[in-house]
Design a protein around this motif. Structure first.
Motif, PDB file in Angstrom:
ATOM      1  N   GLN A   1      26.245  48.097  -8.415  1.00  0.00           N
ATOM      2  CA  GLN A   1      26.502  47.067  -9.080  1.00  0.00           C
ATOM      3  C   GLN A   1      27.928  46.948  -9.906  1.00  0.00           C
ATOM      4  N   ASP A   2      28.318  48.043 -10.345  1.00  0.00           N
ATOM      5  CA  ASP A   2      29.314  48.169 -11.020  1.00  0.00           C
ATOM      6  C   ASP A   2      30.616  47.672 -10.389  1.00  0.00           C
ATOM      7  N   ASN A   3      31.522  46.839 -11.499  1.00  0.00           N
ATOM      8  CA  ASN A   3      32.672  46.354 -11.052  1.00  0.00           C
ATOM      9  C   ASN A   3      32.435  45.671  -9.667  1.00  0.00           C
ATOM     10  N   LEU A   4      31.391  44.643  -9.801  1.00  0.00           N
ATOM     11  CA  LEU A   4      31.244  43.714  -8.645  1.00  0.00           C
ATOM     12  C   LEU A   4      31.929  42.527  -9.119  1.00  0.00           C
ATOM     13  N   ASN A   5      32.623  41.893  -8.283  1.00  0.00           N
ATOM     14  CA  ASN A   5      33.273  40.626  -8.365  1.00  0.00           C
ATOM     15  C   ASN A   5      32.856  39.676  -7.344  1.00  0.00           C
ATOM     16  N   THR A   6      32.281  38.680  -7.567  1.00  0.00           N
ATOM     17  CA  THR A   6      31.880  37.683  -6.541  1.00  0.00           C
ATOM     18  C   THR A   6      32.237  36.427  -6.976  1.00  0.00           C
ATOM     19  N   ILE A   7      32.838  35.614  -5.931  1.00  0.00           N
ATOM     20  CA  ILE A   7      33.118  34.197  -6.002  1.00  0.00           C
ATOM     21  C   ILE A   7      31.984  33.350  -5.242  1.00  0.00           C
ATOM     22  N   ILE A   8      31.481  32.307  -5.913  1.00  0.00           N
ATOM     23  CA  ILE A   8      30.349  31.653  -5.480  1.00  0.00           C
ATOM     24  C   ILE A   8      30.708  30.069  -5.394  1.00  0.00           C
ATOM     25  N   PHE A   9      30.420  29.663  -4.130  1.00  0.00           N
ATOM     26  CA  PHE A   9      30.320  28.073  -4.068  1.00  0.00           C
ATOM     27  C   PHE A   9      28.990  27.462  -3.866  1.00  0.00           C
ATOM     28  N   ASP A  10      28.335  26.496  -4.515  1.00  0.00           N
ATOM     29  CA  ASP A  10      27.349  26.222  -4.659  1.00  0.00           C
ATOM     30  C   ASP A  10      27.176  24.326  -4.350  1.00  0.00           C
ATOM     31  N   LEU A  11      26.307  24.053  -3.541  1.00  0.00           N
ATOM     32  CA  LEU A  11      26.297  22.589  -3.222  1.00  0.00           C
ATOM     33  C   LEU A  11      24.797  22.007  -3.668  1.00  0.00           C
ATOM     34  N   ASN A  12      24.597  20.919  -4.239  1.00  0.00           N
ATOM     35  CA  ASN A  12      23.237  20.601  -4.629  1.00  0.00           C
ATOM     36  C   ASN A  12      23.283  19.120  -4.166  1.00  0.00           C
ATOM     37  N   LEU A  13      22.189  18.676  -3.206  1.00  0.00           N
ATOM     38  CA  LEU A  13      22.200  17.270  -2.815  1.00  0.00           C
ATOM     39  C   LEU A  13      20.754  17.104  -3.370  1.00  0.00           C
ATOM     40  N   VAL A  14      20.449  15.982  -4.051  1.00  0.00           N
ATOM     41  CA  VAL A  14      19.349  15.440  -4.327  1.00  0.00           C
ATOM     42  C   VAL A  14      18.918  13.878  -3.965  1.00  0.00           C
ATOM     43  N   PHE A  15      18.095  13.704  -3.004  1.00  0.00           N
ATOM     44  CA  PHE A  15      18.080  12.702  -2.482  1.00  0.00           C
ATOM     45  C   PHE A  15      16.413  11.973  -2.318  1.00  0.00           C
ATOM     46  N   GLY A  16      16.038  10.646  -2.240  1.00  0.00           N
ATOM     47  CA  GLY A  16      14.961  10.401  -2.299  1.00  0.00           C
ATOM     48  C   GLY A  16      14.768   9.444  -3.431  1.00  0.00           C
ATOM     49  N   SER A  17      13.595   9.519  -3.937  1.00  0.00           N
ATOM     50  CA  SER A  17      13.347   8.262  -4.966  1.00  0.00           C
ATOM     51  C   SER A  17      13.634   8.881  -6.462  1.00  0.00           C
TER      52      SER A  17
ATOM     53  N   PRO B   1       0.688  -1.120  -0.072  1.00  0.00           N
ATOM     54  CA  PRO B   1      -0.120   0.089  -0.012  1.00  0.00           C
ATOM     55  C   PRO B   1       0.905   1.213  -0.124  1.00  0.00           C
ATOM     56  N   ILE B   2       2.226   1.119   0.483  1.00  0.00           N
ATOM     57  CA  ILE B   2       3.039   2.271   0.601  1.00  0.00           C
ATOM     58  C   ILE B   2       3.146   2.825  -0.595  1.00  0.00           C
ATOM     59  N   ALA B   3       2.984   1.861  -1.985  1.00  0.00           N
ATOM     60  CA  ALA B   3       3.362   2.467  -3.115  1.00  0.00           C
ATOM     61  C   ALA B   3       2.522   3.610  -3.597  1.00  0.00           C
ATOM     62  N   PHE B   4       1.225   3.483  -3.082  1.00  0.00           N
ATOM     63  CA  PHE B   4       0.384   4.525  -3.399  1.00  0.00           C
ATOM     64  C   PHE B   4       0.693   6.146  -2.759  1.00  0.00           C
ATOM     65  N   ASN B   5       1.760   6.267  -1.901  1.00  0.00           N
ATOM     66  CA  ASN B   5       2.169   7.260  -1.543  1.00  0.00           C
ATOM     67  C   ASN B   5       2.803   8.140  -2.645  1.00  0.00           C
ATOM     68  N   PRO B   6       2.959   9.369  -2.801  1.00  0.00           N
ATOM     69  CA  PRO B   6       3.691  10.051  -3.833  1.00  0.00           C
ATOM     70  C   PRO B   6       5.296   9.718  -3.826  1.00  0.00           C
ATOM     71  N   LYS B   7       5.726   9.746  -4.909  1.00  0.00           N
ATOM     72  CA  LYS B   7       7.163   9.435  -5.182  1.00  0.00           C
ATOM     73  C   LYS B   7       7.596  10.920  -4.371  1.00  0.00           C
ATOM     74  N   MET B   8       8.526  10.697  -3.808  1.00  0.00           N
ATOM     75  CA  MET B   8       9.091  11.850  -2.945  1.00  0.00           C
ATOM     76  C   MET B   8      10.850  12.200  -3.240  1.00  0.00           C
ATOM     77  N   VAL B   9      10.990  13.288  -3.613  1.00  0.00           N
ATOM     78  CA  VAL B   9      12.555  13.643  -3.872  1.00  0.00           C
ATOM     79  C   VAL B   9      12.683  14.934  -3.084  1.00  0.00           C
ATOM     80  N   THR B  10      13.768  15.043  -2.520  1.00  0.00           N
ATOM     81  CA  THR B  10      14.326  16.275  -1.762  1.00  0.00           C
ATOM     82  C   THR B  10      15.466  16.961  -2.420  1.00  0.00           C
ATOM     83  N   ALA B  11      15.482  18.103  -2.649  1.00  0.00           N
ATOM     84  CA  ALA B  11      16.606  18.808  -3.280  1.00  0.00           C
ATOM     85  C   ALA B  11      17.268  19.905  -2.419  1.00  0.00           C
TER      86      ALA B  11
END
Lengths: 450, 342
Positions: free
Chosen positions: A424-440, A91-101
């Motif tokens: 905003q003029d002459n703006l320099n930005t360093i960005i670090f970005d991490l993505n985690l995707v888990f679930g079904s 019956p659990i299969a009727f639960n929605p498929k769930m993904v978390t990002a």
């Protein structure tokens, strides 16, 4: 001998269906093991009996052959049942498929950066948990499926807000229309609109660390362009394939009717800033036509055109084009790939002086995959302010994406901005970005080729 | 409102532009992989037009669904996928096609591997173990006996959705089975055993009794086909990049000593690569099978330190001309391994 055959016959008949009978209280895998063992023992017994047959006794040999065939048929039926059981759904299969990002980002800037609205927060030199998205999807009934993205969005460092980023039903047929031609699908609810390609992509699936400026500034952002942006109206989308004049290509059309006033360039937002309220007529319309061709799934070319139309005291329109090219070789595919593309939007709307203006903006990008793990790329943005075509911002960014798998992505980016807006003029930005995707989430490729 | 009416008119016009379906039109079958297309065409004959979505040179785990694929599925009568979480991208195609008659649960949707005995069913599932398949190893088609079952599944489904041609599909399936059994055991042996010869031989081979049974019947000299060809491979240890060859190895008596991947779907880390080098040296393994869609870097590294031979293998029908039928694919794999080991 006949007595033994009788015993085997009785044993064969006694193999019960897998799920039934007196073993119901036992775990299924234990029942299966026992039945397989029993079948194995019967096979051995047959081999033993065959070895005892007197030479030339063809009648008994035939009888044994028949019994063996029967045993194998029953064994096959047993394996089929095991297979059916192993694939059966609880019956659990009727639960929605769930993904978390989860998207985490940290930035380092050479000058103070303040998000203009609504919180006026200082966002420079800080880490952020930008979004946590929970995606739920499931079939509703034989006629429709549903999809929802509940998003916890960082409100420019002030707090988190809960938003239904998308929530819609996808209807493919109705009891009165069993089969819709042209692959017609009807989407009703709130969804990321088909204006270009980038607007449809969620932040954790972006190949970059930030949204292109035409998306955040023309289509909309609640908490500034560093956070989740884009246009996700409430409405209805018809998606279908058009009869195709060019062999080997695919023409796909999206025609939408949406609530007017939600897009960033709408005159409704202008009304709040002017003394004379500007009325917007409901609804607004979106069209997106996509011409696509792929060559053995190695080269893929998409060319699209978009239109947004909102009427009222003054019309607001946006016209866009988009282009995406991908190359991913079939052999040793994981080693190298290329994605290139760009989008442009030109607006036709009024400014706060009620003058009709036509600002435009575009971005282009190129990404090259150097190995299974590493992608390198660059993006260039050029945009005129929606409220003043004379104010221009240019942004160049380079980035490196490191994938352990498609579910864990580290991204490092550097952006340099030149703008007629002094802060905003002459703006320099360093960005670090991490993505985690888990679930079904299945191991399906993301649009960047994995 | 006028615009709304225009949009509705546009959609209605598009709908009416659809040609009416002809009475005797061929069944349109869309398959995810090329081996499924091949088997479908063999069973369906001239009553069926089968087309495969994935490029046969491509990793079947990772196929990017394209609008072309979605549109192909739009007016398909039957959609066939391998299942077992291999071609999960099929879900996206099904969703985007908008074709209600091929959605899971409809007669027009077939998971071809139903009833195929699956190996390596995990007892627990976690992404920490890599891209594991919750329903077991999906590379079932490299065991010809499984393709025999798959062909039967396809025949049954064609009969179900096109009952007027049921006898035709049954006859095609029976003929294909005969051809298939001849390829497996040799035509002479199958003929010698009469009508049910293929079934008997298949049963004996599945139960690992074939050799003794043939000796008992004094038919061992008549064994031909893949089973005869593969006798030289019996007991041979091989290394593979991915867990692709479990079914093939079990059928033809090879032993898979291990994989270059430490965890499925993730390129081998250097430490594991070095452990494989030691294992190959220790066990005297001569052959490394590297699917064409995986990088051969790790295999070359290991080969250069052990003297083992890297065989770049194709695993789907039509990847190259030499494997343009399923029968040729199996012959090719047996011969490539045999040549590399000698």
């Amino acid at each position: 001998m006949s007595c033994r055959l009788l015993i085997i016959f009785v044993l064969l008949c006694s193999i019960p269906p897998v799920a039934a009978g007196q073993d119901r209280e036992k775990p299924k895998d234990q029942q299966i093991d026992e039945l397989r063992r029993e079948v194995g023992e019967l096979r051995q017994e047959l081999v033993r009996l065959r070895s005892q047959l007197p030479q030339g006794d063809s009648t008994q040999a035939d009888e044994l052959d028949q019994l063996e065939a029967r045993l194998e048929r029953r064994a096959e039926a047993l394996e089929n049942k095991i297979d059916a059981v192993s694939r059966s759904v609880a019956p659990i299969a009727f639960n929605p498929k769930m993904v978390t990002a989860v998207n985490f980002a940290a930035r380092s800037d050479n000058k103070e950066v303040i998000e203009p609205s609504p919180n006026q927060s200082v966002i420079s030199n800080r880490p952020f948990l930008r979004t946590v998205e929970v995606e739920l999807s499931s079939a509703v009934d034989p006629y429709a499926s549903a999809f929802a993205v509940i998003s916890l969005e960082n409100q420019a460092n002030k707090d988190f807000g809960i938003d239904a980023e998308e929530a819609y039903g996808l209807i493919k047929r109705l009891p009165i229309i069993e089969s819709a031609p042209l692959g017609l699908k009807l989407k009703i609810g709130k969804y990321r609109a088909s204006i270009g390609v980038n607007n449809k992509i969620h932040i954790h699936d972006l190949p970059w660390t930030t949204r292109p400026l035409i998306v955040s500034r023309y289509l909309g952002t609640d908490h500034g362009e560093f956070f989740e942006s884009g246009f996700n109206p409430v409405g209805m989308d018809l998606d279908f394939y058009l009869p195709n004049p060019f062999p080997g290509t695919t023409f796909e059309m999206n025609a939408d009717i949406v609530r007017a006033g939600d897009i960033a360039i709408s005159n409704a937002s202008l009304a709040t800033a002017t003394l004379s309220p500007v009325t917007v007529r409901q609804p607004a319309y979106i069209g997106h036509l996509n011409l696509s061709k792929d060559w053995s799934n190695v080269h893929l070319l998409n060319i699209g055109a978009s239109i947004y139309d909102e009427e009222g005291d003054y019309a607001t329109r946006a016209y866009g084009v988009d282009l995406t090219y991908k190359w991913a070789p079939a052999e040793e595919r994981e080693s190298h790939s290329v994605v290139a593309g760009g989008e442009a939007l030109i607006l036709d709307h009024i400014n706060s002086q009620l003058d009709r203006i036509h600002p435009y903006g575009w971005f282009g990008y190129l990404q090259y995959q150097t190995s299974y793990w590493l992608y390198l790329g660059a993006r260039y943005d050029w945009i005129e302010e929606a409220s003043d075509a004379a104010v221009v911002t240019r942004n160049i960014g380079v980035y490196a994406s490191y994938y352990t798998t498609e579910f864990l992505r580290f991204r490092f980016g550097f952006e340099h901005r030149q703008s007629d807006i002094a802060s905003q003029d002459n703006l320099n930005t360093i960005i670090f970005d991490l993505n985690l995707v888990f679930g079904s989430h299945p191991t399906e490729p993301y649009w960047v080729n994995r | 409102m006028k615009k709304l009416l225009n949009i509705i008119a546009l959609v209605l016009a598009a709908l009416m532009a659809q040609p009416a379906s002809a009475q005797n039109k061929k069944l349109k079958v869309v398959t995810t992989l090329s081996y499924l297309q091949y088997v479908t065409q063999e069973v369906g004959g001239d009553k069926v037009d089968a087309v495969a979505l994935a490029n046969p040179k491509q990793d079947p785990h990772y196929v990017t669904p394209t609008p072309r694929m979605n549109q192909l599925a739009t007016d398909a009568d039957l959609f066939i996928e391998n299942g077992l979480s291999l071609d999960m991208w099929a879900k996206n195609v099904l969703e985007a096609s908008g074709n209600p008659s091929i959605q899971p649960g409809s007669p027009g949707h077939l998971v071809a591997t139903i009833n195929v005995p699956v190996k390596e069913l995990p007892t627990e599932v976690s992404r920490a173990w890599g891209d594991i398949h919750p329903q077991g190893n999906p590379h079932v088609w490299l065991d010809p006996f499984n393709v025999r079952i798959i062909a039967g599944n396809i025949a049954d489904r064609l009969k179900h959705i096109d009952p007027r041609n049921g006898d035709y599909y049954q006859k095609r399936f029976d003929d294909y089975k005969t051809t298939f059994d001849a390829a497996m055991f040799g035509e002479e042996l199958v003929k010698a055993l009469g009508k049910s010869g293929g079934d008997i031989l298949t049963r004996k081979a599945k139960n690992n009794e074939l050799s003794d049974w043939l000796k008992g019947k004094k038919l061992d000299g008549k064994l031909g086909g893949w089973m005869k060809k593969a006798e030289r491979l019996n007991g041979m240890k091989i290394m593979s990049y991915h867990k692709t060859y479990i079914y093939f190895a079990d059928r033809f008596g090879l032993q898979i000593a291990g994989e270059l991947e430490e965890k499925p779907g993730i390129p081998p880390p250097p430490k594991h690569r070095d452990a494989v080098v030691e294992q190959i040296k220790r066990e005297g393994i001569k052959v490394i099978l590297n699917d064409n869609f995986y990088s051969r870097e790790a295999a070359d590294y290991v080969a250069s330190r052990t003297g083992a031979k890297v065989v770049i293998t194709y695993v789907d029908v039509g990847a190259v001309e030499a494997v343009d039928t399923y029968e040729k694919l199996i012959t090719y794999l047996i011969e490539e391994i045999d040549q590399a080991s000698s």
